[in-house]
Design a protein around this motif. Structure first.
Motif, PDB file in Angstrom:
ATOM      1  N   TYR A   1       0.845  -1.200   0.000  1.00  0.00           N
ATOM      2  CA  TYR A   1       0.000   0.000   0.000  1.00  0.00           C
ATOM      3  C   TYR A   1       0.880   1.249   0.000  1.00  0.00           C
ATOM      4  O   TYR A   1       0.627   2.207  -0.745  1.00  0.00           O
ATOM      5  N   ARG A   2       1.916   1.227   0.859  1.00  0.00           N
ATOM      6  CA  ARG A   2       2.790   2.399   0.944  1.00  0.00           C
ATOM      7  C   ARG A   2       3.464   2.675  -0.393  1.00  0.00           C
ATOM      8  O   ARG A   2       3.508   3.812  -0.863  1.00  0.00           O
ATOM      9  N   GLN A   3       3.994   1.645  -1.029  1.00  0.00           N
ATOM     10  CA  GLN A   3       4.672   1.834  -2.308  1.00  0.00           C
ATOM     11  C   GLN A   3       3.711   2.362  -3.364  1.00  0.00           C
ATOM     12  O   GLN A   3       4.062   3.242  -4.161  1.00  0.00           O
ATOM     13  N   SER A   4       2.489   1.831  -3.370  1.00  0.00           N
ATOM     14  CA  SER A   4       1.486   2.278  -4.337  1.00  0.00           C
ATOM     15  C   SER A   4       1.109   3.743  -4.098  1.00  0.00           C
ATOM     16  O   SER A   4       0.990   4.534  -5.047  1.00  0.00           O
ATOM     17  N   LYS A   5       0.937   4.109  -2.828  1.00  0.00           N
ATOM     18  CA  LYS A   5       0.556   5.484  -2.487  1.00  0.00           C
ATOM     19  C   LYS A   5       1.674   6.467  -2.828  1.00  0.00           C
ATOM     20  O   LYS A   5       1.423   7.568  -3.345  1.00  0.00           O
ATOM     21  N   LEU A   6       2.912   6.073  -2.565  1.00  0.00           N
ATOM     22  CA  LEU A   6       4.045   6.944  -2.876  1.00  0.00           C
ATOM     23  C   LEU A   6       4.194   7.124  -4.384  1.00  0.00           C
ATOM     24  O   LEU A   6       4.517   8.220  -4.860  1.00  0.00           O
ATOM     25  N   GLU A   7       3.948   6.066  -5.134  1.00  0.00           N
ATOM     26  CA  GLU A   7       4.026   6.160  -6.597  1.00  0.00           C
ATOM     27  C   GLU A   7       2.948   7.105  -7.123  1.00  0.00           C
ATOM     28  O   GLU A   7       3.198   7.908  -8.039  1.00  0.00           O
ATOM     29  N   GLU A   8       1.771   7.019  -6.533  1.00  0.00           N
ATOM     30  CA  GLU A   8       0.684   7.923  -6.918  1.00  0.00           C
ATOM     31  C   GLU A   8       1.068   9.378  -6.628  1.00  0.00           C
ATOM     32  O   GLU A   8       0.831  10.282  -7.451  1.00  0.00           O
ATOM     33  N   ALA A   9       1.685   9.605  -5.485  1.00  0.00           N
ATOM     34  CA  ALA A   9       2.100  10.961  -5.120  1.00  0.00           C
ATOM     35  C   ALA A   9       3.174  11.487  -6.068  1.00  0.00           C
ATOM     36  O   ALA A   9       3.144  12.654  -6.484  1.00  0.00           O
TER      37      ALA A   9
END
Length: 716
Positions: free
Chosen positions: A271-279
């Motif tokens: 989840y963290r990696q996905s959220k950071l990529e989105e940011a």
């Protein structure tokens, strides 16, 4: 005709380290390098050169520092081995020394400095006493101080040994063999930057005593370098980062701050990696929408540097560190002293002599132990006095372990360094060679990586050795520690994961058992650590490694009572040293015939110790008999078996060993008087005989009737 000479002006620095004088000179050699020094301690001499490019390298987002350490075999008056008789790729030792120089130098450069910097350290003379690695660190720092580059040194370095409780500065190779610690410490005038150690179960207090002892010598080196630079008239460049990224940093903060906070407060890694990529994608869209003449766009186009990634990482770092400092919570939800979940298993590879899997969080290591005879020891073609190594550890880090597509190649510097650390960690626990003369090789394959694979390899290796039945003295575990330093606050983290290593201030690995430390390695990403924080990290690491060890013991708590059935067996015997040539034979002919006949491996030491390695006892028995036959020497009173090979009227000749006969006189065959040999002995018959005389010509007289019943029973 007038001959003109322009003798170069030489400037010299002298510093006493322990009881040895070290000299550093400049001005005579390699004058086209940015700076160059010659470092000498007795008959160990190095040329160390620093080259700094005049312009920054375009299109990179890292500091391009390159360190190369080179050994010349001529330094010890030897021609290199191998077909080409030339120095090939760097030896493992040279790679480790290159890393040793790099680690205290790399943190001491200003942010944004991207000029290429290369240090070349060349060993041209080696007395095989005064070790060149710490001298290389001193020389590299001195060369950089004379280069005028914005190096934020100087750095000093010292090796610390301890013999009979007495600390020794820069011990020789010979002294290190007697020492219970071998610690290299590097630092600035007021803090420690790097520690590298191999120890024989020393305590945390012992380590701190060594550090404090080293700091006195390090300060002397730093003071001497500052005075040397002043005497040479060097002015250090005042570097100011030419790139202003404050506006970009504000854009990233305004648009993604809450998303990054959310990402780090969700303890699911995916989840963290996905959220950071989105940011990151949101930021990229904002930058793309800027006018083509906007300063941010122009700066990125002109330099080729991805400042977005750089500033995004800086904001990530700030948020993660604040979360630990203010909330006491880490990126995966753990407390600062908490170790990730662990599970282990052993005996997972059917035909391996020993195998183990160590899994801690998202780091997983498979280690396999393989045993062989002493003739499989690794031969070291280097300049150090050590010529052979009977315990080897290979660390393998494939791309799939971090979800990357990467070709499988030979080990790089990182892999060599990690493998060496895990190797040093387990060496003190190995049995003495005289009691267990096997050559041991352990391979550690990283199956999954998210922080501290070297410590995972240490743990998996220890369990694999125990699974193989190697009678190790104890189990060894290891843990990696991190640091978050914000102002005057130092927070030590136990069992760091990848992101804490990436965004933290320290990578500090400690191995050992419940009694003491066997190896440690500390690298700083900031300009040093206080002694108080170092002491706290050592004791916190002890708690961590003891917890890990208890988890390991659930899989295996002691070495197997017997070796793996697939491991070879060793048999030892001793022969007279003057018989070594007989067993080897001209051009190795005889020993090859023994190997061919028995299928065993034969290793003969200079002291006459013979080790026979065989996968079956039958082959070992054949080899033992052939060697005994070759080295057989009859002695008066000896009782042995022999074969009748010739009969004459007055007696019979008995072969005691190939090519070695004795004669039984007709009067020594039976208790009663006999007229003829034939009714009592026949050619090819095996008999038990006793040596009763050896004359001055070496002729051996034997008896059959003089052998007692007890002697016959013992000779069966």
């Amino acid at each position: 005709m007038t001959i003109q000479t322009n003798k170069p002006e030489v400037k010299k620095m002298e510093v006493t380290i322990g009881d040895k004088l070290v000299t550093v000179e400049t001005g005579k050699y390699a004058k086209q390098a940015t700076s160059s020094v010659t470092v000498r301690c007795e008959d160990t001499m190095l040329f160390i050169h620093a080259t700094v490019s005049k312009e920054p390298r375009v299109g990179i987002d890292f500091f391009p520092l390159l360190i190369d350490y080179e050994e010349r075999m001529s330094a010890i008056g030897r021609i290199p081995g191998g077909y080409t008789r030339t120095e090939g790729r760097s030896s493992e030792k040279a790679i480790l020394v290159s890393r040793l120089i790099d680690r205290p130098i790399r943190p001491l450069w200003p942010k944004g400095y991207r000029n290429d910097v290369q240090i070349v350290s060349q060993l041209f003379s080696y007395d095989q006493k005064n070790q060149p690695d710490v001298l290389s660190i001193l020389g590299a720092s001195a060369a950089l101080m004379l280069s005028g580059a914005p190096f934020e040194g100087p750095v000093g370095a010292i090796r610390v040994g301890r013999i009979d409780g007495q600390m020794i500065a820069n011990p020789t190779h010979q002294e290190c063999e007697k020492s219970d610690m071998d610690i290299v410490i590097a630092g600035t005038h007021d803090s420690v930057i790097m520690v590298e150690a191999g120890c024989k179960f020393v305590t945390e207090d012992d380590i701190m005593a060594a550090v404090e002892f080293a700091q006195v010598e390090i300060r002397k080196q730093c003071d001497a370098q500052l005075e040397f630079a002043r005497a040479c008239g060097v002015e250090r460049e005042n570097f100011v980062n030419p790139y202003d990224t404050s506006e970009l940093a504000q854009i990233i903060k305004d648009n993604t701050y809450d998303m990054i906070v959310d990402a780090y407060h969700n303890f699911d890694r995916e989840y963290r990696q996905s959220k950071l990529e989105e940011a990151k994608n949101i930021v990229k869209e904002k930058i793309e929408a800027l006018d083509e003449e906007h300063p941010i766009k122009k700066m990125m186009e002109e330099t080729g540097i991805d400042f977005v990634a750089e500033e995004f990482k800086a904001l990530e770092k700030k948020i993660m560190r604040a979360m630990i400092k203010d909330e006491g919570v880490r990126a995966d939800g753990r407390k600062v002293t908490e170790v990730r979940p662990i599970w282990c298993e052993v005996g997972v590879i059917p035909r391996a002599h020993g195998s183990a899997v160590f899994t801690r969080g998202q780091t997983q290591i498979l280690s396999c132990a393989t045993l062989a005879g002493p003739n499989m020891a690794q031969e070291l073609d280097g300049v150090d006095p050590l010529l052979k190594k009977s315990y080897m550890h290979k660390y393998i880090f494939p791309g799939f372990s971090v979800g990357e597509v990467k070709p499988l190649r030979g080990p790089g510097r990182r892999e060599v360094g990690h493998g060496n650390l895990a190797e040093r960690a387990n060496v003190p626990a190995l049995p003495d060679e005289k009691d267990f003369p096997y050559t041991i090789r352990v391979t550690s394959d990283v199956l999954e990586s998210n922080g501290s694979t070297s410590m995972g390899s240490t743990c998996a290796s220890s369990m694999a050795l125990m699974d193989a039945g190697v009678p190790v003295k104890c189990m060894i575990s290891g843990v990696a520690m991190g640091l978050i330093k914000e102002g005057d606050t130092d927070i030590v983290l136990t069992d760091i994961q990848g992101i804490e290593d990436f965004l933290g201030d320290m990578d500090f690995k400690v191995t050992g058992n419940s009694e003491g430390i066997t190896a440690l390695q500390m690298d700083m990403k900031i300009k040093g650590i206080s002694n108080e924080t170092l002491r706290r990290a050592l004791y916190q690491a002890k708690d961590g490694r003891l917890h890990i060890m208890e988890c390991m013991k659930e899989a295996i708590s002691a070495p197997r009572e017997e070796l793996s059935p697939f491991a070879p067996r060793l048999f030892t015997m001793t022969i007279p040293t003057d018989d070594i040539g007989t067993v080897i034979g001209p051009g190795g002919k005889m020993i090859r015939s023994i190997i061919d006949a028995s299928g065993a491996e034969i290793d003969i030491q200079d002291d006459g110790k013979v080790t026979i390695t065989s996968n079956d006892k039958e082959g070992a028995d054949i080899a033992i008999k052939m060697i005994k036959d070759l080295t057989f020497k009859p002695e008066v009173g000896m009782v042995t078996k022999g074969k009748v090979v010739r009969i004459i009227p007055i007696g019979a000749f008995v072969e005691l060993a190939p090519g070695k006969d004795g004669m039984v006189h007709i009067s020594q065959v039976c208790q009663e008087r006999i007229e003829s040999i034939e009714p009592h002995l026949s050619i090819g018959q095996e008999v038990i005989v006793k040596v009763i005389k050896i004359d001055d010509k070496g002729r051996v007289n034997l008896t059959i009737k003089g052998v007692s019943e007890d002697e016959k029973a013992n000779c069966q």
